[in-house]
Design a protein around this motif. Structure first.
Motif, PDB file in Angstrom:
ATOM      1  N   ARG A  79      -0.845   0.325   3.202  1.00  0.00           N
ATOM      2  CA  ARG A  79       0.474   0.067   2.602  1.00  0.00           C
ATOM      3  C   ARG A  79       1.113  -1.150   3.269  1.00  0.00           C
ATOM      4  NH1 ARG A  79       3.588   4.470   0.523  1.00  0.00           N
ATOM      5  NH2 ARG A  79       5.268   4.158   2.021  1.00  0.00           N
ATOM      6  N   PRO A  80       2.070  -1.794   2.580  1.00  0.00           N
ATOM      7  CA  PRO A  80       2.817  -2.868   3.249  1.00  0.00           C
ATOM      8  C   PRO A  80       3.570  -2.287   4.444  1.00  0.00           C
ATOM      9  CG  PRO A  80       3.310  -2.770   0.876  1.00  0.00           C
ATOM     10  CD  PRO A  80       2.517  -1.561   1.197  1.00  0.00           C
ATOM     11  N   VAL A  81       3.791  -3.115   5.466  1.00  0.00           N
ATOM     12  CA  VAL A  81       4.491  -2.640   6.664  1.00  0.00           C
ATOM     13  C   VAL A  81       5.570  -3.639   7.062  1.00  0.00           C
ATOM     14  CG1 VAL A  81       4.265  -1.911   9.073  1.00  0.00           C
ATOM     15  CG2 VAL A  81       2.329  -1.633   7.531  1.00  0.00           C
ATOM     16  N   LEU A 115       4.385  -7.348   6.535  1.00  0.00           N
ATOM     17  CA  LEU A 115       2.946  -7.533   6.340  1.00  0.00           C
ATOM     18  C   LEU A 115       2.518  -6.975   4.997  1.00  0.00           C
ATOM     19  CD1 LEU A 115       1.346  -6.445   9.743  1.00  0.00           C
ATOM     20  CD2 LEU A 115       1.744  -8.761   8.875  1.00  0.00           C
ATOM     21  N   ARG A 116       1.650  -7.701   4.313  1.00  0.00           N
ATOM     22  CA  ARG A 116       1.035  -7.158   3.112  1.00  0.00           C
ATOM     23  C   ARG A 116      -0.054  -6.163   3.553  1.00  0.00           C
ATOM     24  NH1 ARG A 116      -0.484 -12.388  -0.592  1.00  0.00           N
ATOM     25  NH2 ARG A 116      -2.476 -11.958   0.421  1.00  0.00           N
ATOM     26  N   PRO A 117      -0.536  -5.323   2.643  1.00  0.00           N
ATOM     27  CA  PRO A 117      -1.573  -4.363   3.050  1.00  0.00           C
ATOM     28  C   PRO A 117      -2.844  -5.017   3.574  1.00  0.00           C
ATOM     29  CG  PRO A 117      -0.601  -3.721   0.958  1.00  0.00           C
ATOM     30  CD  PRO A 117      -0.057  -5.084   1.272  1.00  0.00           C
ATOM     31  N   ASP A 118      -3.085  -6.302   3.207  1.00  0.00           N
ATOM     32  CA  ASP A 118      -4.288  -6.974   3.719  1.00  0.00           C
ATOM     33  C   ASP A 118      -4.037  -7.634   5.074  1.00  0.00           C
ATOM     34  OD1 ASP A 118      -2.627  -8.988   2.780  1.00  0.00           O
ATOM     35  OD2 ASP A 118      -4.098  -9.890   1.415  1.00  0.00           O
ATOM     36  N   GLY A 119      -2.854  -7.421   5.651  1.00  0.00           N
ATOM     37  CA  GLY A 119      -2.602  -7.890   7.019  1.00  0.00           C
ATOM     38  C   GLY A 119      -2.015  -9.290   7.105  1.00  0.00           C
TER      39      GLY A 119
END
Ligand SMILES: Cc1cc2nc3c(=O)[nH]c(=O)nc-3n(C[C@H](O)[C@H](O)[C@H](O)COP(=O)(O)OP(=O)(O)OC[C@H]3O[C@@H](n4cnc5c(N)ncnc54)[C@H](O)[C@@H]3O)c2cc1C
Length: 498
Positions: free
Chosen positions: A414-416, A464-468
């Motif tokens: 998930r986004p953080v 952060l997007r889910p891909d970091g």
């Protein structure tokens, strides 16, 4: 019943993508024509960024103790130990092991891999895609909202979508054999010899990989005609050593054919991995870049399926990953020339050998081969870290919950939003994120590592997007709500009102 997505191909990229889609809540099925995993060792490691992607999904630990490898660019060694960031890649992991780990993960997530099911065609409407397959019980069809071709270099999905695959044909051939008992000394980044290049390194369990480039051998038209004696004869000619007695596990050949799909999307159909780009294996990049394609596409497609994707999000898959594929083609072509050309390349190899001692040059080349240099366009986000990946090794100290690595914050896919402020980023700044609480996680604490990322100090708030990748960080000329809406759609209240 209509699936959310169908993935064609259970290679490393298809498996990774299916896992990402499932983490994002999508109902996904994988179709694979082979009845069982191929067991081929092909790839023998992955780059730093691929390792980080696995780490972000708690997959890296499944590889056990891994061996971290030094880097090179076209055979010119780069001392990774002298660089600020960690560019070390993972070596000695045969590709079938990576695939096994990913398939186990999919089983745990409840994703079915339909083996022995070959996709033979598809038709697409404005709302869905129906694939035709040939399975053990005969022909069949299945419908989904999206289709992703992770079906390798000869992708049927790509050709049915009418997507071109321009590039350069084969000019050189390489031969490889995985053998036991060769008795040869290791030459892990290759050694130039009269008439070509030879390489030898340990795989696992006493298996050595032998690789040869013989300037006089033309690329093999038909791989099935290749015999081990041909490889052993060439090895002896080039090194004076005989490996004829070795026990053979696998032989293969490959070329420097380099091609890239002209589009990564055609309506509801997407391409990822070797279906989108092929090149000479150099620096463990093929599968690694494909795994990053999957990490980029997975959350976006899942967001669209879940109904919260902002307009245009799916198109950013092509706009972000196609340039990365183009740079991959460029760097592998450059490395191939440097690595495999004959004596005429020697002066350039020597000059490069000097240049890599300049820290900025070493950093530039290391970033290219490790995948850490990828930077996406984050629109109005102006913080120096915007668009780069945030190191998964940074540690956030949380009151009550204890320290946590950035990688762990991303395990759920998930986004953080990380709030690590000590004053300038206050509750007022973070409060708007409440509107996205159904989609994003919030972690509050202070950075354990006060060291800067390169020349930039760690931000007090970072999205952060889910891909970091860093979608936004404070300070920035755009606001947090603007960034949230750009990447994660409208807030709950707006969706409910609509
Ligand atoms: C010698 C060699 C060494 C390499 N070393 C490395 C390395 O160290 N590190 C690295 O990162 N990369 C390496 N690579 C590259 C890596 O092997 C590929 O990039 C990687 O396999 C691509 O994964 P993929 O999932 O996109 O495609 P593939 O692995 O090719 O998987 C595609 C899958 O789709 C299936 N399929 C195809 N058509 C259909 C259909 N119509 N219906 C159903 N299923 C279908 C196939 O059976 C296959 O299982 C190496 C490659 C070679 C040749």
């Amino acid at each position: 019943m209509t699936k959310d997505a169908i993935v064609v191909g259970a290679g490393p990229v298809g498996l990774m993508l299916a896992g990402e889609l499932r983490l994002g809540g999508a109902d996904v099925a994988v179709y694979e024509k082979l009845p069982a995993p191929s067991g081929e060792s092909r790839g023998v490691g992955f780059t730093r960024r691929a390792a980080e992607i696995f780490d972000q999904r708690r997959l890296l630990e499944r590889f056990g103790e891994v061996e971290w490898a030094q880097g090179h660019f076209g055979g010119v060694r780069i001392d990774f130990g002298k660089l600020d960031d960690n560019h070390f890649s993972v070596r000695g992991i045969p590709q079938f092991q990576t695939e096994e780990i990913l398939e186990t993960w999919l089983r745990e997530l409840g994703v079915v891999v339909h083996r022995n099911h070959e996709i033979t065609g598809y038709r697409q409407t404005a709302d869905e895609v129906t694939v035709q397959f040939e399975g053990p019980d005969g022909p069949g069809e299945e419908t989904a909202r999206y289709l992703v071709g992770c079906d390798g270099a000869r992708s049927l999905v790509r050709s049915l979508a009418g997507i071109d695959f321009p590039g350069w044909g084969a000019t050189r051939g390489m031969y490889m054999a995985d053998v036991v008992g060769s008795g040869v000394r290791p030459r892990p980044i290759g050694e130039r010899v009269d008439g070509g290049m030879v390489m030898a390194f340990d795989l696992q369990n006493g298996v050595d990989r032998i690789v040869i480039h013989d300037e006089n051998l033309r690329p093999h038209e038909d791989r099935s005609k290749l015999r081990f004696t041909e490889i052993a004869d060439a090895w002896q000619r080039m090194t004076g050593e005989s490996i004829h007695q070795a026990e053979v596990r696998w032989i293969s050949s490959f070329t420097d054919t380099t091609r890239q799909a002209s589009a990564y999307r055609a309506g509801r159909v997407f391409l990822a991995g070797d279906a989108a780009h092929i090149h000479m294996p150099a620096g463990a990049q093929g599968m690694s870049v494909g795994v990053q394609d999957a990490a980029n596409l997975g959350w976006k497609l899942a967001a669209d399926i879940a109904g919260w994707a902002p307009e245009g999000l799916l198109d950013t898959y092509h706009s972000e990953r196609h340039p990365v594929g183009r740079m991959l083609m460029r760097n592998t072509r450059a490395q191939t020339r440097l690595y495999l050309s004959g004596e005429e390349m020697e002066p350039l190899r020597e000059v490069m050998g000097e240049l890599v001692h300049i820290p900025a040059v070493a950093r530039h080349l290391a970033g290219m081969v490790s995948g850490l240099d990828v930077r996406y366009d984050m629109g109005g986000a102006t913080h120096p870290l915007a668009g780069l990946r945030l190191s998964p090794d940074l540690v956030l100290r949380r009151a009550g919950d204890g320290p946590v690595r950035v990688a762990e914050l991303l395990h759920a896919g998930r986004p953080v939003l990380i709030a690590a402020g000590s004053g300038t980023v206050d509750n007022e700044t973070l409060r708007p994120a409440d509107g996205w609480a159904d989609r994003i996680d919030v972690a509050v604490g202070t950075w354990d590592d006060t060291a800067a990322v390169g020349d930039t100090s760690l931000p007090e708030a970072v999205l952060l997007r889910p891909d970091g990748y860093v979608a936004w960080a404070a300070p920035s000329s755009d606001s947090l709500p603007e960034a949230l809406e750009r990447w994660f759609g409208r807030p709950r209240s707006a969706i409910a009102a609509a």
